[in-house]
Scaffold this motif. Sequence first.
Motif, PDB file in Angstrom:
ATOM      1  N   ASN A 160     -12.045   0.964  -3.594  1.00 47.94           N
ATOM      2  CA  ASN A 160     -11.174   0.805  -4.643  1.00 47.94           C
ATOM      3  C   ASN A 160     -10.038  -0.161  -4.207  1.00 47.94           C
ATOM      4  O   ASN A 160      -9.726  -1.042  -5.238  1.00 47.94           O
ATOM      5  N   ILE A 161      -9.893  -0.472  -3.019  1.00 50.03           N
ATOM      6  CA  ILE A 161      -8.933  -1.437  -2.794  1.00 50.03           C
ATOM      7  C   ILE A 161      -9.542  -2.846  -2.745  1.00 50.03           C
ATOM      8  O   ILE A 161      -9.032  -3.807  -3.413  1.00 50.03           O
ATOM      9  N   LYS A 162     -10.802  -2.892  -2.383  1.00 49.51           N
ATOM     10  CA  LYS A 162     -11.582  -3.921  -2.513  1.00 49.51           C
ATOM     11  C   LYS A 162     -11.666  -4.583  -4.172  1.00 49.51           C
ATOM     12  O   LYS A 162     -11.559  -5.649  -4.232  1.00 49.51           O
ATOM     13  N   VAL A 196      -2.492   4.951   3.609  1.00 47.00           N
ATOM     14  CA  VAL A 196      -3.141   3.833   3.932  1.00 47.00           C
ATOM     15  C   VAL A 196      -2.190   3.004   4.845  1.00 47.00           C
ATOM     16  O   VAL A 196      -1.293   2.509   4.506  1.00 47.00           O
ATOM     17  N   PHE A 240       0.904  -1.223   0.010  1.00 48.01           N
ATOM     18  CA  PHE A 240      -0.199  -0.175  -0.091  1.00 48.01           C
ATOM     19  C   PHE A 240       0.943   1.560   0.055  1.00 48.01           C
ATOM     20  O   PHE A 240       0.628   2.327  -0.741  1.00 48.01           O
ATOM     21  N   VAL A 247      -3.881  -7.078  -5.513  1.00 47.18           N
ATOM     22  CA  VAL A 247      -3.157  -6.909  -4.010  1.00 47.18           C
ATOM     23  C   VAL A 247      -2.759  -8.514  -3.713  1.00 47.18           C
ATOM     24  O   VAL A 247      -1.723  -8.739  -3.161  1.00 47.18           O
ATOM     25  N   GLN A 249      -9.636  -3.907  -6.298  1.00 43.66           N
ATOM     26  CA  GLN A 249      -8.184  -4.351  -6.833  1.00 43.66           C
ATOM     27  C   GLN A 249      -7.580  -5.412  -5.978  1.00 43.66           C
ATOM     28  O   GLN A 249      -6.574  -5.775  -5.816  1.00 43.66           O
ATOM     29  N   GLN A 271       1.838   2.037  -3.570  1.00 39.61           N
ATOM     30  CA  GLN A 271       0.647   2.241  -4.527  1.00 39.61           C
ATOM     31  C   GLN A 271       0.176   3.577  -4.120  1.00 39.61           C
ATOM     32  O   GLN A 271      -0.261   4.237  -4.918  1.00 39.61           O
ATOM     33  N   THR A 272       0.166   4.125  -2.667  1.00 38.63           N
ATOM     34  CA  THR A 272      -0.349   5.267  -2.753  1.00 38.63           C
ATOM     35  C   THR A 272       0.765   6.426  -2.578  1.00 38.63           C
ATOM     36  O   THR A 272       0.213   7.620  -2.737  1.00 38.63           O
TER      37      THR A 272
END
Length: 126
Positions: free
Chosen positions: A65-67, A33, A21, A73, A69, A24-25
């Motif tokens: 968005n995380i869910k 995150v 994370f 992940v 992707q 990615q962030t």
Amino acid sequence: MESKRQAKIARFIQKELSEIFRKQTSALGGVIVSVSQVRVSPDLSVAKAYLSIFPPDKSAEILENIKAQGKTVRYELAQNVREVLRKCPELQFYLDDSLDYIENIDRLLGPKKAHEKEDGEKKEEN
């Protein structure tokens, strides 16, 4: 009761997810995150990751968005843990609102504390 193995794997997955994370962030800028906790099922097939997201007003959108992707992940996690784990657990993401809860309690108790200080100052003046 969580076994030592579960706890060890949960900490390892937490560390690896945090790194994923972070990478990615970093491109988004202004979004943080952090993985506050990971709980692994006894059979090591499911890992529940509790995420703390800053800024809080965007947390629901970022979590969705995380869910969305999630498979990507999980693939990245599997690449990182393949030396340690035979199978990568299924990932479930949840919003960790414990900091918001603490902040709300502080806010509720805040005016009372300030009021007590004022009363204390008045008593000292008399």
